[in-house]
Design an enzyme around this catalytic site. Structure first.
Site, short mmCIF file in Angstrom:
data_model
loop_
_atom_site.label_atom_id
_atom_site.label_comp_id
_atom_site.label_asym_id
_atom_site.label_seq_id
_atom_site.Cartn_x
_atom_site.Cartn_y
_atom_site.Cartn_z
N ASN A 2 0.80 -1.23 0.00
CA ASN A 2 0.00 0.00 0.00
C ASN A 2 0.83 1.27 0.00
O ASN A 2 0.27 2.36 -0.17
CB ASN A 2 -0.92 0.01 1.23
CG ASN A 2 -1.86 -1.18 1.23
OD1 ASN A 2 -2.68 -1.31 0.34
ND2 ASN A 2 -1.73 -2.04 2.24
N ARG A 108 31.19 -0.85 -20.10
CA ARG A 108 30.00 -0.18 -20.60
C ARG A 108 29.37 -1.03 -21.71
O ARG A 108 29.94 -2.04 -22.11
CB ARG A 108 30.38 1.22 -21.08
CG ARG A 108 30.74 2.14 -19.92
CD ARG A 108 31.38 3.43 -20.40
NE ARG A 108 30.49 4.16 -21.29
CZ ARG A 108 30.91 5.16 -22.08
NH1 ARG A 108 32.19 5.50 -22.09
NH2 ARG A 108 30.05 5.78 -22.86
N LYS A 126 34.09 0.29 -23.83
CA LYS A 126 32.78 0.65 -24.38
C LYS A 126 32.72 0.18 -25.82
O LYS A 126 33.58 0.55 -26.63
CB LYS A 126 32.55 2.15 -24.28
CG LYS A 126 31.12 2.60 -24.62
CD LYS A 126 30.89 2.90 -26.07
CE LYS A 126 31.70 4.08 -26.54
NZ LYS A 126 31.39 4.40 -27.98
N HIS A 138 45.81 -1.96 -16.73
CA HIS A 138 45.46 -0.87 -15.83
C HIS A 138 45.40 0.48 -16.54
O HIS A 138 46.10 0.73 -17.51
CB HIS A 138 46.44 -0.76 -14.65
CG HIS A 138 47.84 -1.10 -14.97
ND1 HIS A 138 48.67 -1.76 -14.11
CD2 HIS A 138 48.59 -0.89 -16.07
CE1 HIS A 138 49.85 -1.94 -14.64
NE2 HIS A 138 49.84 -1.42 -15.84
N TYR A 141 41.51 3.34 -21.47
CA TYR A 141 40.16 3.45 -22.04
C TYR A 141 40.18 2.93 -23.46
O TYR A 141 40.97 3.40 -24.30
CB TYR A 141 39.67 4.90 -22.03
CG TYR A 141 38.41 5.08 -22.87
CD1 TYR A 141 37.20 4.56 -22.43
CD2 TYR A 141 38.46 5.72 -24.11
CE1 TYR A 141 36.05 4.68 -23.19
CE2 TYR A 141 37.31 5.85 -24.88
CZ TYR A 141 36.11 5.32 -24.42
OH TYR A 141 34.98 5.43 -25.19
N ASN A 152 49.14 -7.22 -25.83
CA ASN A 152 49.49 -6.54 -24.57
C ASN A 152 49.21 -5.06 -24.72
O ASN A 152 49.76 -4.40 -25.61
CB ASN A 152 50.96 -6.74 -24.23
CG ASN A 152 51.31 -6.09 -22.90
OD1 ASN A 152 51.13 -6.66 -21.83
ND2 ASN A 152 51.81 -4.85 -22.96
N ASN A 161 38.43 8.08 -29.98
CA ASN A 161 37.43 7.61 -30.93
C ASN A 161 36.43 8.67 -31.38
O ASN A 161 35.54 8.38 -32.17
CB ASN A 161 36.65 6.41 -30.33
CG ASN A 161 35.95 6.77 -29.03
OD1 ASN A 161 36.41 7.64 -28.29
ND2 ASN A 161 34.85 6.11 -28.73
N ARG A 220 56.78 9.93 -31.34
CA ARG A 220 57.08 10.87 -30.25
C ARG A 220 58.29 11.69 -30.66
O ARG A 220 59.10 11.28 -31.49
CB ARG A 220 57.37 10.11 -28.95
CG ARG A 220 58.57 9.20 -29.03
CD ARG A 220 58.68 8.30 -27.83
NE ARG A 220 59.89 7.47 -27.90
CZ ARG A 220 60.02 6.27 -27.34
NH1 ARG A 220 59.01 5.74 -26.70
NH2 ARG A 220 61.15 5.61 -27.44
#
Length: 237
Positions: A2, A108, A126, A138, A141, A152, A161, A220
């Protein structure tokens, strides 16, 4: 029911019944008072579940899986013998047999982790496929990427992206990394780009062009060292 309080009591009663059913069927809980399992979830026997775990939606946990403290899974398929460590969040993803995820990883939607792959601390995926025995250990993204087997990925890797352009009808661009490639630490790839089979990308590189199979890519600037120049910048101490 209720009011919201009675709804909470009813939900708690249902959750307790679900946990009891799984425990009687061979699922081991570290703390049955601190786990939430929705009725739509399916868990096979011989699974270990830590405290403060939330399992939602069409999640399927197969035999031999270990789920650590604080893990949240929604609409995730976890294959046999995978290990999901503390603080992981997964949505609309697949975790392969014998893979390890976390601690503190975020899967994600549309992430697919291959068997015996490793997704480590503070890694975010993602719309990405990770191949068998590939390691993303570690602080990385990977978005809109396809990664092959035995790759690796070094610390601090980022797939860039999105740059505002529309390429082939999409505003998000895809990265492809083929089998046996090695990506050094602190690298970025500016998608769309392909890293070839067995290729090696040197640490600190920003890759803007595809890398052929078994090639070494170094993107670089060359180091310049000026003796005694620090005093001119910092002054005498």
């Amino acid at each position: 029911v209720n009011n919201p309080y009675e709804l909470a009591l009813a939900s708690q009663t249902l959750n307790e019944a679900i946990i009891r059913q799984y425990a009687m069927n061979g699922v081991r809980f570290a703390d049955i008072r601190r786990v939430l399992i929705e009725p739509t979830v399916a868990i096979e026997p011989d699974v270990e579940i830590g405290p403060n775990v939330v399992l939602k939606g069409a999640t399927v946990i197969e035999r031999g899986t270990k789920i650590g403290a604080g893990v949240v899974l929604q609409d995730v398929i976890v294959r046999n013998g995978a290990e999901i460590k503390t603080g992981t969040v997964g949505e609309l993803s697949i975790i392969g047999a014998g893979a390890t995820v976390g601690p503190y990883a975020h899967l994600r939607p549309k992430s697919d982790v291959g068997s015996k792959a490793k997704i480590g601390n503070f890694v975010e995926l993602k719309n990405t496929t990770i191949g068998e025995k590939t390691s993303v250990a570690h602080l990385s993204y990977l978005g809109d990427a396809t990664v092959g087997k035995n790759v690796n990925i070094g610390c601090g890797f980022v797939t860039c992206n999105f740059d505002g352009r529309t390429v082939n009808g999409s505003r998000k661009h895809r990265t492809t990394i083929l089998d046996d490639a090695f990506i050094g630490s602190d690298c970025q790839v500016i998608a769309p780009v392909t890293i070839g089979r067995g290729a090696y990308v040197a640490s600190g590189s920003t890759v803007t062009e595809s890398v052929p199979d078994e090639a070494l890519a170094i993107a670089r600037s060359r180091q310049t060292t000026k003796p005694g120049y620090a005093k001119k910048i910092l002054g005498e101490k």
